[in-house]
Design an enzyme around this catalytic site. Structure first.
Site, mmCIF file in Angstrom:
data_model
loop_
_atom_site.group_PDB
_atom_site.id
_atom_site.type_symbol
_atom_site.label_atom_id
_atom_site.label_comp_id
_atom_site.label_asym_id
_atom_site.label_seq_id
_atom_site.Cartn_x
_atom_site.Cartn_y
_atom_site.Cartn_z
ATOM 1 N N HIS A 109 7.595 -0.017 -6.255
ATOM 2 C CA HIS A 109 7.444 1.531 -5.579
ATOM 3 C C HIS A 109 8.231 2.287 -6.683
ATOM 4 O O HIS A 109 7.987 3.653 -6.824
ATOM 5 C CB HIS A 109 8.079 1.658 -4.290
ATOM 6 C CG HIS A 109 7.341 1.313 -3.090
ATOM 7 N ND1 HIS A 109 5.906 2.092 -2.711
ATOM 8 C CD2 HIS A 109 7.300 0.351 -2.348
ATOM 9 C CE1 HIS A 109 5.634 1.427 -1.828
ATOM 10 N NE2 HIS A 109 6.318 0.317 -1.243
ATOM 11 N N ASP A 116 2.013 1.911 -0.060
ATOM 12 C CA ASP A 116 1.941 1.618 1.539
ATOM 13 C C ASP A 116 0.734 2.454 2.102
ATOM 14 O O ASP A 116 0.862 3.572 1.963
ATOM 15 C CB ASP A 116 3.085 1.686 2.361
ATOM 16 C CG ASP A 116 4.339 0.818 1.673
ATOM 17 O OD1 ASP A 116 3.966 -0.213 0.884
ATOM 18 O OD2 ASP A 116 5.232 1.188 2.034
ATOM 19 N N GLU A 180 3.602 -7.952 4.290
ATOM 20 C CA GLU A 180 3.491 -6.921 4.991
ATOM 21 C C GLU A 180 1.910 -6.244 4.609
ATOM 22 O O GLU A 180 1.399 -6.239 3.373
ATOM 23 C CB GLU A 180 3.882 -5.544 3.848
ATOM 24 C CG GLU A 180 5.643 -5.864 4.077
ATOM 25 C CD GLU A 180 6.529 -4.894 3.288
ATOM 26 O OE1 GLU A 180 5.756 -4.203 2.500
ATOM 27 O OE2 GLU A 180 7.722 -5.017 3.367
ATOM 28 N N HIS A 183 1.271 -2.941 2.136
ATOM 29 C CA HIS A 183 1.747 -2.829 0.864
ATOM 30 C C HIS A 183 0.950 -3.665 -0.276
ATOM 31 O O HIS A 183 0.894 -4.629 -0.061
ATOM 32 C CB HIS A 183 3.188 -3.560 0.794
ATOM 33 C CG HIS A 183 3.900 -3.438 -0.591
ATOM 34 N ND1 HIS A 183 4.537 -2.769 -0.964
ATOM 35 C CD2 HIS A 183 3.671 -4.014 -1.894
ATOM 36 C CE1 HIS A 183 5.162 -2.905 -2.155
ATOM 37 N NE2 HIS A 183 4.241 -3.504 -2.596
#
Length: 200
Positions: A109, A116, A180, A183
């Site tokens: 990120h 996301d 996740e 993500h």
């Protein structure tokens, strides 16, 4: 490194508002996140590196063709290094640590190369993914889909929504991670960390 306050002057980055077919509602701006407070404050973090931004537009085109009226909804994009460091102070040594990259190594990120994201219906509602964004539990792990289906903790419809999201993102050159559903990284993580600048 590049300061996030200076990012608008860099041609390698695009603001999320310029992306065709992509909506955004950054959860770390407000309180609807794992911490229950604003993590970005006044920082404008609605940015991605150009290659990731173009990949996200490609993913949005795939989704629009497969499910007319549906959109990608970005929940987090660029996360400056200083924010990642602050988060790490809170989560290091807790079960939540599994869900955040150690800032010494660097979150993807923080390079503007991870996003996301979820699906938003034509009616403006988010798809039922079986767990919420930033829900740090086994229910959020794509690697456990078979088990979670077998035990009834996720429904086939919920997994189908996750699969649709993952397929759209792959169409844009993104890859998901095991724990996740929301993500996705653009490009090889090692190359990103080796060759690209972090945003402070």
């Amino acid at each position: 490194m590049i300061r996030v306050e200076d990012i608008a002057a860099h041609a390698d980055y695009r603001h999320l508002r310029t992306l065709v077919g992509v909506a955004h509602e950054l959860r770390y701006v407000g309180t609807h996140n794992f911490a229950g407070r604003s993590l970005y404050g006044r920082l404008d973090c609605a940015w991605l590196r150009r290659e990731a931004a173009e990949g996200l537009e490609a993913a949005a085109r795939w989704l629009a063709a497969a499910r007319p009226g549906w959109q990608l909804l970005v929940l987090d994009a660029l996360r400056p290094q200083r924010v990642q460091e602050a988060i790490w102070v809170d989560v290091a040594g807790t079960p939540e640590q599994e869900y955040f990259a150690n800032p010494e190594r660097g979150s993807i990120h923080s390079y503007g190369m991870a996003v996301d994201v979820t699906l938003r219906s034509p009616a403006g509602t988010e798809a039922d993914m079986g767990s919420g964004f930033d829900e740090m539990s086994r229910l959020s792990h794509p690697a456990l889909h078979a088990e979670l289906l077998a035990t009834g903790q996720l429904t086939p419809a919920q997994v189908a929504e996750r699969d649709c999201l993952a397929t759209a993102m792959r169409a844009g050159g993104f890859a998901g991670i095991p724990n996740e559903w929301w993500h996705f990284d653009h490009g090889d993580r090692n190359r990103v960390r080796r060759e690209l600048p972090r945003v402070l």
